[in-house]
Scaffold this motif. Structure first.
Motif, PDB file in Angstrom:
ATOM      1  N   GLU A  73       0.818  -1.220   0.000  1.00  0.00           N
ATOM      2  CA  GLU A  73       0.000   0.000   0.000  1.00  0.00           C
ATOM      3  C   GLU A  73       0.847   1.263   0.000  1.00  0.00           C
ATOM      4  O   GLU A  73       0.339   2.356  -0.242  1.00  0.00           O
ATOM      5  CB  GLU A  73      -0.955   0.006   1.195  1.00  0.00           C
ATOM      6  N   ASN A  74       2.155   1.137   0.233  1.00  0.00           N
ATOM      7  CA  ASN A  74       3.053   2.285   0.223  1.00  0.00           C
ATOM      8  C   ASN A  74       3.705   2.528  -1.138  1.00  0.00           C
ATOM      9  O   ASN A  74       4.359   3.554  -1.336  1.00  0.00           O
ATOM     10  CB  ASN A  74       4.145   2.124   1.280  1.00  0.00           C
ATOM     11  N   LEU A  75       3.536   1.580  -2.071  1.00  0.00           N
ATOM     12  CA  LEU A  75       4.103   1.793  -3.404  1.00  0.00           C
ATOM     13  C   LEU A  75       3.409   2.966  -4.073  1.00  0.00           C
ATOM     14  O   LEU A  75       2.188   3.099  -4.012  1.00  0.00           O
ATOM     15  CB  LEU A  75       3.936   0.536  -4.270  1.00  0.00           C
ATOM     16  N   VAL A  76       4.190   3.811  -4.725  1.00  0.00           N
ATOM     17  CA  VAL A  76       3.615   4.943  -5.463  1.00  0.00           C
ATOM     18  C   VAL A  76       3.972   4.895  -6.945  1.00  0.00           C
ATOM     19  O   VAL A  76       3.293   5.511  -7.760  1.00  0.00           O
ATOM     20  CB  VAL A  76       4.023   6.306  -4.857  1.00  0.00           C
ATOM     21  N   SER A  77       5.034   4.170  -7.292  1.00  0.00           N
ATOM     22  CA  SER A  77       5.450   4.140  -8.697  1.00  0.00           C
ATOM     23  C   SER A  77       6.195   2.844  -9.005  1.00  0.00           C
ATOM     24  O   SER A  77       6.953   2.348  -8.167  1.00  0.00           O
ATOM     25  CB  SER A  77       6.362   5.342  -8.983  1.00  0.00           C
ATOM     26  N   LEU A  78       5.955   2.333 -10.204  1.00  0.00           N
ATOM     27  CA  LEU A  78       6.653   1.137 -10.694  1.00  0.00           C
ATOM     28  C   LEU A  78       7.184   1.408 -12.095  1.00  0.00           C
ATOM     29  O   LEU A  78       6.508   2.045 -12.908  1.00  0.00           O
ATOM     30  CB  LEU A  78       5.702  -0.058 -10.782  1.00  0.00           C
ATOM     31  N   ARG A  79       8.362   0.888 -12.370  1.00  0.00           N
ATOM     32  CA  ARG A  79       8.888   0.894 -13.735  1.00  0.00           C
ATOM     33  C   ARG A  79       9.309  -0.534 -14.026  1.00  0.00           C
ATOM     34  O   ARG A  79      10.135  -1.101 -13.322  1.00  0.00           O
ATOM     35  CB  ARG A  79      10.063   1.843 -13.879  1.00  0.00           C
ATOM     36  N   THR A  80       8.697  -1.120 -15.055  1.00  0.00           N
ATOM     37  CA  THR A  80       8.954  -2.509 -15.420  1.00  0.00           C
ATOM     38  C   THR A  80       9.602  -2.560 -16.780  1.00  0.00           C
ATOM     39  O   THR A  80       9.134  -1.930 -17.732  1.00  0.00           O
ATOM     40  CB  THR A  80       7.639  -3.317 -15.443  1.00  0.00           C
ATOM     41  N   TYR A  81      10.681  -3.313 -16.872  1.00  0.00           N
ATOM     42  CA  TYR A  81      11.390  -3.519 -18.124  1.00  0.00           C
ATOM     43  C   TYR A  81      11.110  -4.951 -18.570  1.00  0.00           C
ATOM     44  O   TYR A  81      11.432  -5.896 -17.842  1.00  0.00           O
ATOM     45  CB  TYR A  81      12.893  -3.311 -17.934  1.00  0.00           C
ATOM     46  N   THR A 117      18.898 -14.319 -19.868  1.00  0.00           N
ATOM     47  CA  THR A 117      17.964 -15.149 -19.099  1.00  0.00           C
ATOM     48  C   THR A 117      16.923 -14.304 -18.363  1.00  0.00           C
ATOM     49  O   THR A 117      15.902 -14.837 -17.919  1.00  0.00           O
ATOM     50  CB  THR A 117      18.715 -16.020 -18.067  1.00  0.00           C
ATOM     51  N   TRP A 118      17.174 -13.007 -18.217  1.00  0.00           N
ATOM     52  CA  TRP A 118      16.222 -12.140 -17.531  1.00  0.00           C
ATOM     53  C   TRP A 118      15.043 -11.864 -18.436  1.00  0.00           C
ATOM     54  O   TRP A 118      15.193 -11.455 -19.588  1.00  0.00           O
ATOM     55  CB  TRP A 118      16.851 -10.812 -17.143  1.00  0.00           C
ATOM     56  N   LYS A 119      13.846 -12.054 -17.945  1.00  0.00           N
ATOM     57  CA  LYS A 119      12.645 -11.778 -18.732  1.00  0.00           C
ATOM     58  C   LYS A 119      12.006 -10.447 -18.339  1.00  0.00           C
ATOM     59  O   LYS A 119      11.260  -9.862 -19.115  1.00  0.00           O
ATOM     60  CB  LYS A 119      11.659 -12.927 -18.597  1.00  0.00           C
ATOM     61  N   LEU A 120      12.330  -9.971 -17.132  1.00  0.00           N
ATOM     62  CA  LEU A 120      11.861  -8.661 -16.681  1.00  0.00           C
ATOM     63  C   LEU A 120      12.739  -8.172 -15.548  1.00  0.00           C
ATOM     64  O   LEU A 120      13.484  -8.936 -14.931  1.00  0.00           O
ATOM     65  CB  LEU A 120      10.404  -8.700 -16.232  1.00  0.00           C
ATOM     66  N   GLU A 121      12.637  -6.867 -15.315  1.00  0.00           N
ATOM     67  CA  GLU A 121      13.283  -6.212 -14.195  1.00  0.00           C
ATOM     68  C   GLU A 121      12.302  -5.145 -13.718  1.00  0.00           C
ATOM     69  O   GLU A 121      11.643  -4.505 -14.536  1.00  0.00           O
ATOM     70  CB  GLU A 121      14.601  -5.578 -14.652  1.00  0.00           C
ATOM     71  N   VAL A 122      12.194  -4.967 -12.407  1.00  0.00           N
ATOM     72  CA  VAL A 122      11.212  -4.019 -11.858  1.00  0.00           C
ATOM     73  C   VAL A 122      11.895  -3.127 -10.840  1.00  0.00           C
ATOM     74  O   VAL A 122      12.599  -3.613  -9.957  1.00  0.00           O
ATOM     75  CB  VAL A 122      10.026  -4.758 -11.181  1.00  0.00           C
ATOM     76  N   GLU A 123      11.672  -1.813 -10.986  1.00  0.00           N
ATOM     77  CA  GLU A 123      12.103  -0.868  -9.952  1.00  0.00           C
ATOM     78  C   GLU A 123      10.859  -0.180  -9.403  1.00  0.00           C
ATOM     79  O   GLU A 123       9.832  -0.116 -10.065  1.00  0.00           O
ATOM     80  CB  GLU A 123      13.135   0.124 -10.468  1.00  0.00           C
ATOM     81  N   ALA A 124      10.973   0.324  -8.175  1.00  0.00           N
ATOM     82  CA  ALA A 124       9.795   0.863  -7.512  1.00  0.00           C
ATOM     83  C   ALA A 124      10.156   2.030  -6.608  1.00  0.00           C
ATOM     84  O   ALA A 124      11.312   2.172  -6.191  1.00  0.00           O
ATOM     85  CB  ALA A 124       9.110  -0.226  -6.694  1.00  0.00           C
ATOM     86  N   VAL A 125       9.143   2.836  -6.311  1.00  0.00           N
ATOM     87  CA  VAL A 125       9.245   3.907  -5.323  1.00  0.00           C
ATOM     88  C   VAL A 125       8.093   3.722  -4.354  1.00  0.00           C
ATOM     89  O   VAL A 125       6.951   3.496  -4.765  1.00  0.00           O
ATOM     90  CB  VAL A 125       9.182   5.303  -5.969  1.00  0.00           C
ATOM     91  N   ALA A 126       8.414   3.812  -3.069  1.00  0.00           N
ATOM     92  CA  ALA A 126       7.390   3.713  -2.026  1.00  0.00           C
ATOM     93  C   ALA A 126       7.513   4.932  -1.117  1.00  0.00           C
ATOM     94  O   ALA A 126       8.583   5.534  -1.015  1.00  0.00           O
ATOM     95  CB  ALA A 126       7.567   2.429  -1.217  1.00  0.00           C
ATOM     96  N   ALA A 127       6.412   5.285  -0.491  1.00  0.00           N
ATOM     97  CA  ALA A 127       6.403   6.412   0.450  1.00  0.00           C
ATOM     98  C   ALA A 127       5.686   5.980   1.716  1.00  0.00           C
ATOM     99  O   ALA A 127       4.722   5.229   1.679  1.00  0.00           O
ATOM    100  CB  ALA A 127       5.712   7.610  -0.176  1.00  0.00           C
ATOM    101  N   GLY A 128       6.184   6.459   2.824  1.00  0.00           N
ATOM    102  CA  GLY A 128       5.559   6.103   4.086  1.00  0.00           C
ATOM    103  C   GLY A 128       5.719   7.173   5.133  1.00  0.00           C
ATOM    104  O   GLY A 128       6.403   8.126   4.980  1.00  0.00           O
TER     105      GLY A 128
END
Length: 128
Positions: A73-81, A117-128
Protein backbone atom coordinates in the motif's frame (compact mmCIF):
# COMPACT_ATOMS: atom_id res chain seq x y z
CA UNK A 1 0.66 9.43 4.54
CA UNK A 2 -1.89 10.63 2.01
CA UNK A 3 -1.45 9.57 -1.60
CA UNK A 4 -3.39 11.67 -4.08
CA UNK A 5 -4.10 10.24 -7.54
CA UNK A 6 -4.22 12.73 -10.42
CA UNK A 7 -6.21 11.58 -13.43
CA UNK A 8 -7.31 14.80 -15.19
CA UNK A 9 -10.45 14.28 -17.29
CA UNK A 10 -8.68 15.91 -20.26
CA UNK A 11 -6.40 12.84 -20.52
CA UNK A 12 -7.26 9.32 -21.63
CA UNK A 13 -8.89 7.12 -18.97
CA UNK A 14 -6.47 5.20 -16.73
CA UNK A 15 -6.31 1.44 -17.24
CA UNK A 16 -4.94 -1.73 -15.59
CA UNK A 17 -4.38 -0.26 -12.13
CA UNK A 18 -2.54 2.68 -13.68
CA UNK A 19 -2.79 6.27 -12.47
CA UNK A 20 -1.48 9.22 -14.53
CA UNK A 21 0.29 10.72 -11.51
CA UNK A 22 0.55 9.99 -7.81
CA UNK A 23 1.23 12.80 -5.37
CA UNK A 24 2.95 12.06 -2.07
CA UNK A 25 2.14 14.61 0.64
CA UNK A 26 5.06 16.38 2.32
CA UNK A 27 6.73 14.93 5.39
CA UNK A 28 6.79 11.39 3.98
CA UNK A 29 9.70 8.98 3.81
CA UNK A 30 10.62 7.90 0.30
CA UNK A 31 12.10 4.49 -0.53
CA UNK A 32 13.66 3.97 -3.97
CA UNK A 33 13.95 0.28 -4.87
CA UNK A 34 16.57 -0.52 -7.49
CA UNK A 35 15.71 -2.57 -10.54
CA UNK A 36 15.23 -6.12 -9.28
CA UNK A 37 15.64 -9.30 -11.26
CA UNK A 38 14.68 -12.83 -10.31
CA UNK A 39 17.92 -14.14 -8.86
CA UNK A 40 17.26 -16.58 -6.07
CA UNK A 41 19.05 -16.13 -2.73
CA UNK A 42 22.22 -17.80 -4.05
CA UNK A 43 22.65 -14.90 -6.50
CA UNK A 44 23.22 -17.16 -9.49
CA UNK A 45 20.09 -19.18 -10.25
CA UNK A 46 16.71 -17.91 -11.37
CA UNK A 47 13.47 -19.46 -12.55
CA UNK A 48 13.08 -19.96 -16.29
CA UNK A 49 9.46 -18.91 -16.87
CA UNK A 50 8.26 -15.32 -17.03
CA UNK A 51 5.57 -15.99 -14.44
CA UNK A 52 8.01 -17.53 -11.95
CA UNK A 53 10.48 -14.68 -12.44
CA UNK A 54 7.74 -12.08 -11.96
CA UNK A 55 6.43 -13.77 -8.80
CA UNK A 56 9.95 -13.92 -7.34
CA UNK A 57 10.58 -10.25 -8.13
CA UNK A 58 7.34 -9.32 -6.36
CA UNK A 59 8.51 -11.40 -3.40
CA UNK A 60 11.78 -9.42 -3.42
CA UNK A 61 9.83 -6.13 -3.53
CA UNK A 62 7.70 -7.20 -0.54
CA UNK A 63 10.81 -8.25 1.39
CA UNK A 64 12.45 -4.86 0.81
CA UNK A 65 9.25 -2.99 1.70
CA UNK A 66 8.93 -5.04 4.90
CA UNK A 67 12.56 -4.30 5.82
CA UNK A 68 11.66 -0.59 5.71
CA UNK A 69 8.44 -1.08 7.71
CA UNK A 70 6.31 -0.55 4.58
CA UNK A 71 3.91 -2.64 2.50
CA UNK A 72 2.36 -2.84 -0.96
CA UNK A 73 0.00 0.00 0.00
CA UNK A 74 3.05 2.28 0.22
CA UNK A 75 4.10 1.79 -3.40
CA UNK A 76 3.62 4.94 -5.46
CA UNK A 77 5.45 4.14 -8.70
CA UNK A 78 6.65 1.14 -10.69
CA UNK A 79 8.89 0.89 -13.74
CA UNK A 80 8.95 -2.51 -15.42
CA UNK A 81 11.39 -3.52 -18.12
CA UNK A 82 10.19 -6.43 -20.28
CA UNK A 83 12.53 -8.44 -22.50
CA UNK A 84 9.67 -9.13 -24.93
CA UNK A 85 6.35 -7.36 -25.55
CA UNK A 86 4.71 -10.80 -25.55
CA UNK A 87 5.08 -10.73 -21.73
CA UNK A 88 2.82 -7.67 -21.37
CA UNK A 89 -0.45 -9.49 -20.61
CA UNK A 90 1.15 -11.79 -18.02
CA UNK A 91 2.95 -8.83 -16.49
CA UNK A 92 -0.28 -6.81 -16.21
CA UNK A 93 -2.12 -9.78 -14.68
CA UNK A 94 0.57 -10.49 -12.08
CA UNK A 95 0.93 -6.80 -11.22
CA UNK A 96 -2.85 -6.57 -10.69
CA UNK A 97 -2.78 -9.67 -8.47
CA UNK A 98 0.01 -8.19 -6.37
CA UNK A 99 -1.45 -4.67 -6.08
CA UNK A 100 -5.10 -5.61 -5.61
CA UNK A 101 -7.09 -2.38 -5.59
CA UNK A 102 -4.00 -0.24 -4.85
CA UNK A 103 -3.10 2.03 -7.77
CA UNK A 104 0.35 3.35 -8.65
CA UNK A 105 1.96 5.35 -11.41
CA UNK A 106 3.44 2.82 -13.77
CA UNK A 107 5.61 2.59 -16.87
CA UNK A 108 6.41 -0.54 -18.88
CA UNK A 109 9.39 -0.50 -21.23
CA UNK A 110 10.35 -3.25 -23.70
CA UNK A 111 14.09 -3.53 -24.16
CA UNK A 112 17.10 -5.81 -24.18
CA UNK A 113 17.99 -6.60 -20.58
CA UNK A 114 21.52 -7.04 -19.25
CA UNK A 115 21.39 -10.85 -19.21
CA UNK A 116 19.57 -12.98 -21.81
CA UNK A 117 17.96 -15.15 -19.10
CA UNK A 118 16.22 -12.14 -17.53
CA UNK A 119 12.64 -11.78 -18.73
CA UNK A 120 11.86 -8.66 -16.68
CA UNK A 121 13.28 -6.21 -14.20
CA UNK A 122 11.21 -4.02 -11.86
CA UNK A 123 12.10 -0.87 -9.95
CA UNK A 124 9.80 0.86 -7.51
CA UNK A 125 9.25 3.91 -5.32
CA UNK A 126 7.39 3.71 -2.03
CA UNK A 127 6.40 6.41 0.45
CA UNK A 128 5.56 6.10 4.09
Amino acid sequence: MPLIAHDPPELFPPYRGYVHAMEVAGGSRLLFISGLNAFQSDGTTMPESFEDQAQLIWSHIKTILNSAGLGIENLVSLRTYLADPAFDEANARIRAEQLGSHRVSSTVICCTLLEPTWKLEVEAVAAG
